[in-house]
Design a protein around this motif. Sequence first.
Motif, short mmCIF file in Angstrom:
data_model
loop_
_atom_site.label_atom_id
_atom_site.label_comp_id
_atom_site.label_asym_id
_atom_site.label_seq_id
_atom_site.Cartn_x
_atom_site.Cartn_y
_atom_site.Cartn_z
N THR A 1 15.35 -14.92 -9.35
CA THR A 1 14.78 -14.61 -8.04
C THR A 1 13.37 -15.16 -7.91
N LEU A 2 12.59 -14.96 -8.96
CA LEU A 2 11.18 -15.38 -8.89
C LEU A 2 11.02 -16.89 -8.86
N LEU A 3 11.97 -17.59 -9.51
CA LEU A 3 11.86 -19.06 -9.60
C LEU A 3 12.04 -19.74 -8.25
N LYS A 4 12.58 -18.99 -7.30
CA LYS A 4 12.81 -19.60 -5.98
C LYS A 4 11.50 -19.82 -5.24
N PHE A 5 10.44 -19.14 -5.66
CA PHE A 5 9.17 -19.29 -4.95
C PHE A 5 8.44 -20.55 -5.39
N GLU A 6 7.76 -21.14 -4.42
CA GLU A 6 7.00 -22.36 -4.70
C GLU A 6 5.85 -22.04 -5.64
N GLY A 7 5.66 -22.90 -6.60
CA GLY A 7 4.53 -22.73 -7.53
C GLY A 7 4.84 -21.81 -8.69
N ILE A 8 6.09 -21.30 -8.74
CA ILE A 8 6.46 -20.40 -9.84
C ILE A 8 7.48 -21.09 -10.74
N GLY A 9 7.11 -21.27 -11.98
CA GLY A 9 8.01 -21.83 -12.98
C GLY A 9 8.29 -20.79 -14.04
N ARG A 10 8.76 -21.24 -15.21
CA ARG A 10 9.18 -20.28 -16.25
C ARG A 10 8.02 -19.40 -16.73
N VAL A 11 6.85 -19.99 -16.92
CA VAL A 11 5.74 -19.23 -17.49
C VAL A 11 5.24 -18.15 -16.53
N ARG A 12 4.98 -18.57 -15.29
CA ARG A 12 4.47 -17.61 -14.30
C ARG A 12 5.51 -16.56 -13.94
N ALA A 13 6.77 -16.98 -13.84
CA ALA A 13 7.83 -16.03 -13.51
C ALA A 13 7.89 -14.94 -14.58
N ARG A 14 7.77 -15.36 -15.86
CA ARG A 14 7.82 -14.38 -16.95
C ARG A 14 6.64 -13.42 -16.87
N LYS A 15 5.45 -13.94 -16.55
CA LYS A 15 4.27 -13.08 -16.44
C LYS A 15 4.47 -12.05 -15.33
N LEU A 16 4.97 -12.51 -14.20
CA LEU A 16 5.19 -11.59 -13.07
C LEU A 16 6.20 -10.52 -13.46
N TYR A 17 7.30 -10.97 -14.05
CA TYR A 17 8.39 -10.05 -14.40
C TYR A 17 7.90 -8.98 -15.37
N ASP A 18 7.12 -9.41 -16.36
CA ASP A 18 6.62 -8.45 -17.35
C ASP A 18 5.61 -7.48 -16.73
N ASN A 19 5.08 -7.84 -15.57
CA ASN A 19 4.19 -6.92 -14.85
C ASN A 19 4.95 -6.15 -13.78
N LYS A 20 6.28 -6.11 -13.98
CA LYS A 20 7.17 -5.36 -13.09
C LYS A 20 7.23 -5.91 -11.66
N ILE A 21 6.87 -7.17 -11.50
CA ILE A 21 7.04 -7.82 -10.19
C ILE A 21 8.27 -8.69 -10.33
N LYS A 22 9.42 -8.18 -9.83
CA LYS A 22 10.68 -8.84 -10.16
C LYS A 22 11.38 -9.50 -8.97
N ASP A 23 11.00 -9.13 -7.76
CA ASP A 23 11.67 -9.73 -6.60
C ASP A 23 10.76 -9.70 -5.37
N THR A 24 11.33 -10.13 -4.23
CA THR A 24 10.56 -10.22 -2.99
C THR A 24 9.88 -8.88 -2.66
N GLY A 25 10.65 -7.81 -2.80
CA GLY A 25 10.10 -6.48 -2.50
C GLY A 25 8.88 -6.17 -3.36
N ASP A 26 8.98 -6.47 -4.64
CA ASP A 26 7.86 -6.22 -5.57
C ASP A 26 6.64 -7.05 -5.20
N ILE A 27 6.90 -8.30 -4.79
CA ILE A 27 5.77 -9.18 -4.41
C ILE A 27 5.08 -8.60 -3.18
N LYS A 28 5.89 -8.14 -2.25
CA LYS A 28 5.33 -7.53 -1.04
C LYS A 28 4.46 -6.33 -1.39
N LYS A 29 4.98 -5.50 -2.31
CA LYS A 29 4.29 -4.25 -2.67
C LYS A 29 3.06 -4.51 -3.55
N ALA A 30 3.10 -5.57 -4.35
CA ALA A 30 2.05 -5.80 -5.35
C ALA A 30 0.67 -5.90 -4.72
#
Length: 521
Positions: free
Chosen positions: A448-477
């Motif tokens: 899900t996270l990889l679909k966003f522009e500017g997000i690759g494996r490293v950044r997606a993993r950082k976001l996920y480990d910070n409990k930001i896992k999808d569109t909803g989480d990004i909105k709430k963050a």
Amino acid sequence: MPDVIPIKSLTDNPTFDVVLDTIERNKQIIVFVGSKSSAEKTAEEIAQYIKKNKIAIPHDCKLLSEQILHALSKPTKQCEREAKCVENGIAFHHAGLLQKQKTAIEHAFRQGTIKCICCTPTLAMGINMPAYRTVIRDLKRFTKWGQDYISVLEYHQMAGRAGRPGKDTRGEAITLAKTEAEKETIYEEFITADVEEIYSKLAVEPVLRTYVLSLIATEHVRTKKQIIDFFSKTFWAFQYKDMQKLEAIINKMLGLLEEFAFIESNKGEFTTALDYANESYIATAVGKRVAELYLDPLTAHALIEGMKCAKTFSTFSLLQLMCSQLELRPLLNVRKSEYEDIEQQLILHTEELLTDAPTAYDSDYDEFLKSIKTTLFFETWIQEATEEELLLKFDVRPGELYAKKERLDWLIYAAAELAKLLQSRTVEKELQKLRIRVEQGVKEELFTLLKFEGIGRVRARKLYDNKIKDTGDIKKADMITLTSILGPSLAVSLKKQVGIDVEKISVKENKRKGQISLMDY
DNA sequence: GGACGGTGAAACTTCAGGTTGCCTC
DNA sequence: GAAGTTTCACCGTCC
């Protein structure tokens, strides 16, 4: 014969002497060696010598060195080694480097910033990058039959890099001989020798299989006579003048393609030779797709058979099926020290295999173990191992990883297309997922996270480990967290991508005020 | 006396690279 | 087959 410029002997290493002499004349040099590790070692030693003896390099290479070091989010040992060499105006160049690094080094060499490149024959092929001097240090290379001289053609490719048209009036291609006798051999075998003849590779079975099928699939030919006529006009036929042999191979290929159900023939009640010659063929739907995919029919058949028996399968099963195909060779070598470990892994995964495992007494057992190791390598990659981990554990350099990845990607795509045609929906879906995982080197949870522009494996993993896992989480963050993970610009961009307009913020300021506690990176 | 670093011999490994093939964003 | 890398024993130095 042009005049020869004498070279001072400053060290006990002739290659060093030539390089140092060239630098002193403010010219550039390419040193060709026989292996990647030799290229690295030679460059490193020259760079160390330059540093130790405080030899002045006219250009500042600090910036380039930094660029090389940070080509990946986390530098590998190779990056560090190259960066150190570049600092002293020296570089190594081979297929194990990242494309970014290769391009940067080539550019710097053309600009004159880098004075010396130690490389494998990569630089002799394709790239337009001449130097005042070239040194061809290694004239022998390891082959199936042990150490052997390289071809005259290849020697010319490397020697031909010497001399820059329009810039220098002369160029020097230097070959180093250890003895007087060797000097004579080099002169006779390379400098005055004629280049080798070129031979057609058409009669190699994988090539012929592919061509016969594509000729039929594109309806370029229909009858056996037309097929034979077609090949009789090729360079192969011209060179060997042995149509009988070629006809025999073609017949064998046709039989094989029919057996695989890639083509069908109208075999009727033929009795005369004319009937036989007019026997016609059409490609089946699967055969047509195989031809379009430009797959070797044997590989296509192996994939299809493997997928057919895939009632229960895992990522490992599918990866191993791909790794057993010719297209993925050369596979990773199994070292003595890891032999038992790989065998253990084979036992662990036996149930999952989609191919027949040979026994330890079979001649292809070692090759099979290599396929297991290569499978484990790809599995490690899609479990999000870093480039450095892959280099340490599997001895695969970043550049090699990308080349292997690309071939695997193509094979998975081809397999997925075949699965679609065979209506194996589950396998097809699994392959499509696997393709993304291989391409990005990630676990499925990051999709899900990889679909966003500017997000690759490293950044997606950082976001996920910070409990930001999808569109909803990004909105709430909150922006502070997001900024601390991705930096201010990307944080804003990500919010925008989920439809929220926000201002950039500086995390440092807020941190100082003690307003937040962030996860440490 | 133990930890540590340097050195050198011996054992162990590994040995170029590219091409095309497909699709999509 | 040769070069590069790793491993390991040995020795000297320092605390």
